[in-house]
Structure formats: structure tokens, C-alpha cells
Motif scaffolding. Sequence first.
Motif, PDB file in Angstrom:
ATOM      1  N   ASP A   9       0.832  -1.207   0.000  1.00 59.90           N
ATOM      2  CA  ASP A   9       0.000   0.000   0.000  1.00 59.90           C
ATOM      3  C   ASP A   9       0.863   1.252   0.000  1.00 59.90           C
ATOM      4  O   ASP A   9       0.525   2.252  -0.649  1.00 59.90           O
ATOM      5  CB  ASP A   9      -0.920  -0.003   1.221  1.00 59.90           C
ATOM      6  CG  ASP A   9      -1.972  -1.112   1.154  1.00 59.90           C
ATOM      7  OD1 ASP A   9      -2.204  -1.623   0.028  1.00 59.90           O
ATOM      8  OD2 ASP A   9      -2.535  -1.459   2.192  1.00 59.90           O
ATOM      9  N   GLU A  10       1.989   1.203   0.711  1.00 58.67           N
ATOM     10  CA  GLU A  10       2.877   2.361   0.763  1.00 58.67           C
ATOM     11  C   GLU A  10       3.456   2.672  -0.620  1.00 58.67           C
ATOM     12  O   GLU A  10       3.573   3.847  -1.004  1.00 58.67           O
ATOM     13  CB  GLU A  10       4.006   2.112   1.760  1.00 58.67           C
ATOM     14  CG  GLU A  10       3.573   2.032   3.218  1.00 58.67           C
ATOM     15  CD  GLU A  10       2.911   0.715   3.582  1.00 58.67           C
ATOM     16  OE1 GLU A  10       2.297   0.625   4.665  1.00 58.67           O
ATOM     17  OE2 GLU A  10       2.996  -0.245   2.773  1.00 58.67           O
ATOM     18  N   GLU A  11       3.784   1.633  -1.380  1.00 63.26           N
ATOM     19  CA  GLU A  11       4.317   1.854  -2.726  1.00 63.26           C
ATOM     20  C   GLU A  11       3.268   2.460  -3.649  1.00 63.26           C
ATOM     21  O   GLU A  11       3.555   3.395  -4.422  1.00 63.26           O
ATOM     22  CB  GLU A  11       4.824   0.526  -3.300  1.00 63.26           C
ATOM     23  CG  GLU A  11       6.104   0.025  -2.646  1.00 63.26           C
ATOM     24  CD  GLU A  11       6.470  -1.372  -3.068  1.00 63.26           C
ATOM     25  OE1 GLU A  11       7.676  -1.700  -3.088  1.00 63.26           O
ATOM     26  OE2 GLU A  11       5.551  -2.174  -3.375  1.00 63.26           O
ATOM     27  N   LEU A  12       2.043   1.944  -3.576  1.00 62.20           N
ATOM     28  CA  LEU A  12       0.991   2.465  -4.441  1.00 62.20           C
ATOM     29  C   LEU A  12       0.649   3.908  -4.091  1.00 62.20           C
ATOM     30  O   LEU A  12       0.407   4.732  -4.982  1.00 62.20           O
ATOM     31  CB  LEU A  12      -0.245   1.580  -4.335  1.00 62.20           C
ATOM     32  CG  LEU A  12      -0.117   0.182  -4.962  1.00 62.20           C
ATOM     33  CD1 LEU A  12      -1.363  -0.637  -4.696  1.00 62.20           C
ATOM     34  CD2 LEU A  12       0.135   0.285  -6.455  1.00 62.20           C
ATOM     35  N   VAL A  13       0.635   4.233  -2.808  1.00 62.98           N
ATOM     36  CA  VAL A  13       0.358   5.616  -2.400  1.00 62.98           C
ATOM     37  C   VAL A  13       1.467   6.541  -2.891  1.00 62.98           C
ATOM     38  O   VAL A  13       1.203   7.640  -3.405  1.00 62.98           O
ATOM     39  CB  VAL A  13       0.202   5.708  -0.872  1.00 62.98           C
ATOM     40  CG1 VAL A  13       0.177   7.170  -0.417  1.00 62.98           C
ATOM     41  CG2 VAL A  13      -1.079   5.007  -0.421  1.00 62.98           C
ATOM     42  N   ALA A  14       2.721   6.094  -2.757  1.00 61.41           N
ATOM     43  CA  ALA A  14       3.843   6.921  -3.220  1.00 61.41           C
ATOM     44  C   ALA A  14       3.762   7.143  -4.724  1.00 61.41           C
ATOM     45  O   ALA A  14       4.021   8.260  -5.217  1.00 61.41           O
ATOM     46  CB  ALA A  14       5.166   6.245  -2.850  1.00 61.41           C
ATOM     47  N   MET A  15       3.378   6.136  -5.480  1.00 62.38           N
ATOM     48  CA  MET A  15       3.234   6.280  -6.924  1.00 62.38           C
ATOM     49  C   MET A  15       2.057   7.188  -7.267  1.00 62.38           C
ATOM     50  O   MET A  15       2.134   8.024  -8.182  1.00 62.38           O
ATOM     51  CB  MET A  15       3.067   4.902  -7.573  1.00 62.38           C
ATOM     52  CG  MET A  15       4.296   4.018  -7.455  1.00 62.38           C
ATOM     53  SD  MET A  15       4.000   2.293  -7.921  1.00 62.38           S
ATOM     54  CE  MET A  15       3.566   2.469  -9.644  1.00 62.38           C
TER      55      MET A  15
END
Length: 311
Positions: free
Chosen positions: A103-109
Motif C-alpha cells: 500500500d505504501e508503494e501504491l500511495v507513493a506512486m
Amino acid sequence: MVWLKYTPSSLDDDPAPVMLGPGADPARKERRVNGVLTAVRGLLSYAVSVGEAPRSVLGQIYELADSRDLPVEAQGEDSGLTYRLRAVHRSQEPEAEVDRASDEELVAMFLECRNARDRLIVLLLGRVGLRRGQAAGLHRSDCHLLPDSRALGCDYSGAHLHVRRRENSNRAWSKSKQAWTQPLDFLVVQAFDQYIDERHEVLGAGGSDFLLVNLFREPLGAPMPPDALGELFERLSQRAGLSRKVGPHMARRAFGSNVADAGGSADEVQALLGQTHPESPRPYLIPDRARLREAIERVPSPRSLHGTVEK
């Protein structure tokens, strides 16, 4: 098999080229080697069937067995003797690593997106769970965003998408043969609204009937191909400074895993991923590490089971 793995397809004009072997860089990976071997076995089997090769060839490429060593239940109703073939030569393929986007990666993207269209794409894959071919193949008529869609001739209530397999000019293709209806939450609907405003500002009422179209490069209004979604994810991974490249299918796995982590049942995950076989969602269910930690902590300790242990 050694020759297939290490010998390149084209050698220099040297009449006596050096044959490479273990210790050198492989010319073909295991999957490619197995593909060549499968083709060779098929050719030789056909040659035997038409009398162009002796039957003894089959014994060199297959292990031959018959149905007599099978349990009675597995032999079927036909009591006749049947033969089974098992390939002798096969290279061991390494197990492919399967992972989900966090989830952290998708939010950062998502935060690195520079326009409403790209934000919608991230949500369509990471929060709706579409494949990139399914997202690129959406038409505007597939998107029903009103709470009541009966005016559109649709009986499905609430905001949703209709995911369909069809021939598309941008070569977008839904892997699922069966069409299904995908519900949308308020975050995705909000992203739709922002994208529609952005698209109208650039194209007006024009452009293709495809949902996702070119807004910032020529030809304007042309449908985005599926490969463009993969390129977008690669750029966003770099902009966000992620330690790895997050691909579109990793976002789809994140969606399926998040539904399961939130208490979704197996049949719900299966339906939301647009899959027909009950076992199909299994590769998509990669639990969040925090949920695994909670599962361990829920296991009662010996003290709670048997009381205080006397020293």
C-alpha cells in the motif's frame, strides 16, 4: 540439453568454433530450453506416427508406462491397455517470484502522478484490480458512475464498471472470457470525475470512445495501448524513489490481497478479480505482513492454556 543451454543460435564464421559449456554465460534460459525440447518431441512423435522415424525413437525421448500400474479408480471405465508418456529431457525451471505491491508503494506512486488520468490508472489497477489490458480496453459506455443506472438500461445499483472482452483497435484484451460487473468505491468515482473534467478541457466532447486516451501527446484523443500503462508504472516507480519496479500486475495482486486482508471471502475475491475457477485467486492472495504478525500474536501461549508455570 547442454548444447541448447550454452550454444548461441549463430556462431562466427570460424570453421572450428569453441563450444561453450558450464561456467560460461547461458545462451538460453531454462524456459526457452524446455520450449525447444517440447517442439522437438512433437516433431519426432509426428515422424513416428507417419512412419518417417522408427518407434524406438519414442523410448529415447519419453519414459513409457502403461495403465496397469495405476489404481483401479484411475483407470476409468475402459479396461483396455493404454500408454502414458513422460518426457525424459526437461530443464528445471526456477520458481518465479510472485509478489504484490505494498500500500505504501501504491500511495507513493499515486502522489507522483502529474495528472488526473494517471491517478485514475493507478486506482483502476491497484484499487479496482483490473489487468492493464482490461483497463486500456474500457469504453466510456462501460462506466456507470451514477447511484441508479436504470436510465442507462442497467439493473446493477451503485457505481460500477462493465468489464468485457472485445476486439479493440489498441490491442487491449481482457484475459477473462466472461464479462463481469466491478463495483467502485467513492475514491475511484472521485478520480473518474477529475479525469472527465481534465479530458473535457483538452478534447471537449471529442476523442475516442475509449476511456483512457492520449491527452499530452499526439495523436490526441487516441486510445492508450496496454504497454503505455506498463511504461507509466515504471516511470512512477522511479519518480517515487522505490527500491524496485512495481508493475501493473503487482497492483492487481495488492487489490486481491487487500480484499482478503479486509475479511473478504474466497468467492468474493474470485468474483472481484473476474475469475471463474475457485483456485484462480490463490496466486493473488499474498497477506500483508502486519496481518501475519497479528495471526501469530493471536495464538495463545502455554501460560494462558495451562496457567502459570511454576519455576
